[in-house]
Every structure is written in structure tokens, then in C-alpha cells.
Design a protein around this motif. Structure first.
Motif, PDB file in Angstrom:
ATOM      1  N   GLU A   1      54.495 -57.285  17.197  1.00 10.21           N
ATOM      2  CA  GLU A   1      55.839 -57.236  16.632  1.00 10.21           C
ATOM      3  C   GLU A   1      56.196 -58.527  15.917  1.00 10.21           C
ATOM      4  N   ARG A   2      55.821 -59.672  16.499  1.00  7.72           N
ATOM      5  CA  ARG A   2      56.092 -60.964  15.849  1.00  7.72           C
ATOM      6  C   ARG A   2      55.343 -61.056  14.525  1.00  7.72           C
ATOM      7  N   LYS A   3      54.105 -60.602  14.507  1.00  8.74           N
ATOM      8  CA  LYS A   3      53.314 -60.653  13.272  1.00  8.74           C
ATOM      9  C   LYS A   3      53.931 -59.748  12.207  1.00  8.74           C
ATOM     10  N   TYR A   4      54.390 -58.574  12.606  1.00  5.32           N
ATOM     11  CA  TYR A   4      55.007 -57.635  11.672  1.00  5.32           C
ATOM     12  C   TYR A   4      56.267 -58.228  11.064  1.00  5.32           C
ATOM     13  N   ILE A   5      57.083 -58.809  11.916  1.00  7.68           N
ATOM     14  CA  ILE A   5      58.341 -59.388  11.443  1.00  7.68           C
ATOM     15  C   ILE A   5      58.073 -60.616  10.625  1.00  7.68           C
TER      16      ILE A   5
END
Length: 69
Positions: free
Chosen positions: A65-69
Motif C-alpha cells: 500500500e505504501r508503494k502504491y501510494i
């Protein structure tokens, strides 16, 4: 490389002005641009959802999720 740097900085400035003029534009909070590497780093709100609310609901984002955001 210099032309690209100037172009990116102009786009960032336009984005900042637009986000101040309307609540319907994704806000940019900060940016950094490394002229030597040509990389731009932007801190912006996630347009499809509110990051603050997501953090309140989940507490913490996983790596994907952090990478996506």
C-alpha cells in the motif's frame, strides 16, 4: 537535462497555484527535484481517497500500500 528540469519545476508551480484556487484539484504538499539525477519527488494527496482517513481506519499501511501510494 536543464530543459527538463525547468519544465518540471513549471508544472509543479502550476499545480500548486491550481490547488490553491480550487478544492477540486489534488493538492501538492511538497516537492524536491534532483537536477543531477533528473528525479522529481512529489508529496501529494491521493485523489481517490483521503490518506488521513485510511490511516485512522487501518492504523498502518502495509508495504504494498505504501508503494502504491
Amino acid at each position: 537535462a536543464e530543459v527538463l528540469a525547468v519544465s518540471i519545476l513549471k508544472e509543479i508551480e502550476m499545480s500548486k497555484r491550481l490547488s490553491q484556487a480550487s478544492k477540486h484539484v489534488v493538492r501538492m504538499f511538497d516537492f524536491d527535484f534532483h537536477r543531477h539525477s533528473g528525479l522529481a519527488f512529489l508529496v501529494m494527496e491521493l485523489g481517490e481517497k483521503d490518506l488521513e482517513k485510511a490511516l485512522q481506519e487501518k492504523g498502518r499501511l502495509n508495504r504494498a500500500e505504501r508503494k502504491y501510494i
